[in-house]
Scaffold this motif. Structure first.
Motif, PDB file in Angstrom:
ATOM      1  N   LEU A 278      31.607 -28.040  59.702  1.00  0.00           N
ATOM      2  CA  LEU A 278      31.008 -27.220  58.652  1.00  0.00           C
ATOM      3  C   LEU A 278      32.122 -26.522  57.894  1.00  0.00           C
ATOM      4  O   LEU A 278      33.141 -26.161  58.481  1.00  0.00           O
ATOM      5  CB  LEU A 278      30.097 -26.135  59.250  1.00  0.00           C
ATOM      6  N   MET A 279      31.918 -26.313  56.594  1.00  0.00           N
ATOM      7  CA  MET A 279      32.821 -25.484  55.801  1.00  0.00           C
ATOM      8  C   MET A 279      32.005 -24.313  55.255  1.00  0.00           C
ATOM      9  O   MET A 279      31.030 -24.518  54.526  1.00  0.00           O
ATOM     10  CB  MET A 279      33.449 -26.275  54.652  1.00  0.00           C
ATOM     11  N   PHE A 280      32.392 -23.098  55.664  1.00  0.00           N
ATOM     12  CA  PHE A 280      31.788 -21.874  55.149  1.00  0.00           C
ATOM     13  C   PHE A 280      32.614 -21.489  53.927  1.00  0.00           C
ATOM     14  O   PHE A 280      33.794 -21.151  54.056  1.00  0.00           O
ATOM     15  CB  PHE A 280      31.843 -20.764  56.205  1.00  0.00           C
ATOM     16  N   GLU A 281      32.013 -21.585  52.749  1.00  0.00           N
ATOM     17  CA  GLU A 281      32.744 -21.389  51.505  1.00  0.00           C
ATOM     18  C   GLU A 281      32.343 -20.078  50.832  1.00  0.00           C
ATOM     19  O   GLU A 281      31.193 -19.655  50.922  1.00  0.00           O
ATOM     20  CB  GLU A 281      32.496 -22.574  50.572  1.00  0.00           C
ATOM     21  N   GLU A 282      33.310 -19.468  50.141  1.00  0.00           N
ATOM     22  CA  GLU A 282      33.092 -18.194  49.460  1.00  0.00           C
ATOM     23  C   GLU A 282      32.586 -17.137  50.447  1.00  0.00           C
ATOM     24  O   GLU A 282      31.498 -16.574  50.293  1.00  0.00           O
ATOM     25  CB  GLU A 282      32.132 -18.359  48.278  1.00  0.00           C
ATOM     26  N   LEU A 283      33.403 -16.886  51.472  1.00  0.00           N
ATOM     27  CA  LEU A 283      33.037 -15.906  52.500  1.00  0.00           C
ATOM     28  C   LEU A 283      32.762 -14.541  51.877  1.00  0.00           C
ATOM     29  O   LEU A 283      33.509 -14.080  51.012  1.00  0.00           O
ATOM     30  CB  LEU A 283      34.155 -15.776  53.537  1.00  0.00           C
ATOM     31  N   LYS A 284      31.696 -13.892  52.325  1.00  0.00           N
ATOM     32  CA  LYS A 284      31.364 -12.546  51.856  1.00  0.00           C
ATOM     33  C   LYS A 284      32.181 -11.514  52.624  1.00  0.00           C
ATOM     34  O   LYS A 284      32.455 -10.431  52.134  1.00  0.00           O
ATOM     35  CB  LYS A 284      29.866 -12.291  52.041  1.00  0.00           C
ATOM     36  N   LYS A 285      32.548 -11.888  53.863  1.00  0.00           N
ATOM     37  CA  LYS A 285      33.350 -11.035  54.737  1.00  0.00           C
ATOM     38  C   LYS A 285      34.089 -11.972  55.686  1.00  0.00           C
ATOM     39  O   LYS A 285      33.490 -12.911  56.219  1.00  0.00           O
ATOM     40  CB  LYS A 285      32.429 -10.093  55.508  1.00  0.00           C
ATOM     41  N   LYS A 286      35.368 -11.737  55.894  1.00  0.00           N
ATOM     42  CA  LYS A 286      36.165 -12.598  56.766  1.00  0.00           C
ATOM     43  C   LYS A 286      35.847 -12.270  58.231  1.00  0.00           C
ATOM     44  O   LYS A 286      36.100 -11.159  58.685  1.00  0.00           O
ATOM     45  CB  LYS A 286      37.652 -12.390  56.485  1.00  0.00           C
ATOM     46  N   PRO A 287      35.265 -13.236  58.980  1.00  0.00           N
ATOM     47  CA  PRO A 287      34.958 -13.003  60.394  1.00  0.00           C
ATOM     48  C   PRO A 287      36.242 -12.859  61.215  1.00  0.00           C
ATOM     49  O   PRO A 287      37.247 -13.514  60.934  1.00  0.00           O
ATOM     50  CB  PRO A 287      34.193 -14.256  60.820  1.00  0.00           C
ATOM     51  N   LYS A 288      36.201 -11.986  62.207  1.00  0.00           N
ATOM     52  CA  LYS A 288      37.338 -11.736  63.098  1.00  0.00           C
ATOM     53  C   LYS A 288      37.011 -12.247  64.505  1.00  0.00           C
ATOM     54  O   LYS A 288      35.840 -12.309  64.889  1.00  0.00           O
ATOM     55  CB  LYS A 288      37.634 -10.232  63.186  1.00  0.00           C
ATOM     56  N   GLN A 289      38.049 -12.592  65.259  1.00  0.00           N
ATOM     57  CA  GLN A 289      37.861 -13.041  66.632  1.00  0.00           C
ATOM     58  C   GLN A 289      37.020 -12.018  67.387  1.00  0.00           C
ATOM     59  O   GLN A 289      37.239 -10.816  67.277  1.00  0.00           O
ATOM     60  CB  GLN A 289      39.225 -13.210  67.306  1.00  0.00           C
TER      61      GLN A 289
END
Length: 162
Positions: free
Chosen positions: A114-125
């Motif tokens: 999957l490609m999550f494009e135009e992230l609204k917020k960058k997920p962190k570990q």
């Protein structure tokens, strides 16, 4: 008298085999292949993205029923989520992926993803990302995808259930 016994035995054997063949065609395997899909998702993860705008995702869909098709994926973390295949070094966007009857659809590094494009917020570990998988026949499946280290790469076949 011997020939008559042999002929009768052969006729009985032929009839028995014919009846067995008829009942076999409606067996459980034939019913499952054309029946309702039974989908389960396991091993989902998202490597912590290095970019602020894009991330990838991986998982396995196991099907213990009839064939289905993954048609789209949605998530509140991105404007759009697209399906991709990788063959050799070439990545190509796909409209859908088949989920084979009594089989698996695998999304793994170096392959489908999957490609999550135009992230609204960058997920962190350590975060969990809500994702909904949409299918042609089955109801949507909602999963929580854990964000792992950017280098995380599970051993194939060692997916944990979700």
């Amino acid at each position: 008298m011997n020939r008559r016994t042999l002929a009768g035995g052969a006729l009985a054997l032929t009839a028995a085999l014919t009846l067995a063949g008829c009942s076999d065609s409606s067996g459980s395997d034939a019913g499952q292949a054309s029946g309702k899909p039974e989908l389960k998702v396991a091993g989902a993860f998202m490597p912590e993205p290095v970019m602020d705008t894009m991330a990838s995702g991986f998982f396995t869909v196991t099907n213990k029923g009839g064939a289905d098709k993954l048609t789209s994926v949605t998530s509140s973390v991105a404007e759009k989520v697209t399906l991709h295949s990788t063959k050799g070094n070439a990545m190509k966007e796909q409209k859908s992926f088949d989920v084979p009857a009594n089989g698996e659809l695998d999304f793994a590094r170096g392959g489908n993803h999957l490609m999550f494009e135009e992230l609204k917020k960058k997920p962190k570990q350590g975060d969990k990302v809500a994702v909904t998988l949409h299918f042609e026949k089955s109801d949507p499946i909602e999963i929580e995808v854990p964000v792992k280290a950017a280098t995380y790469n599970p051993t194939p076949g060692k997916h944990a259930s979700h």
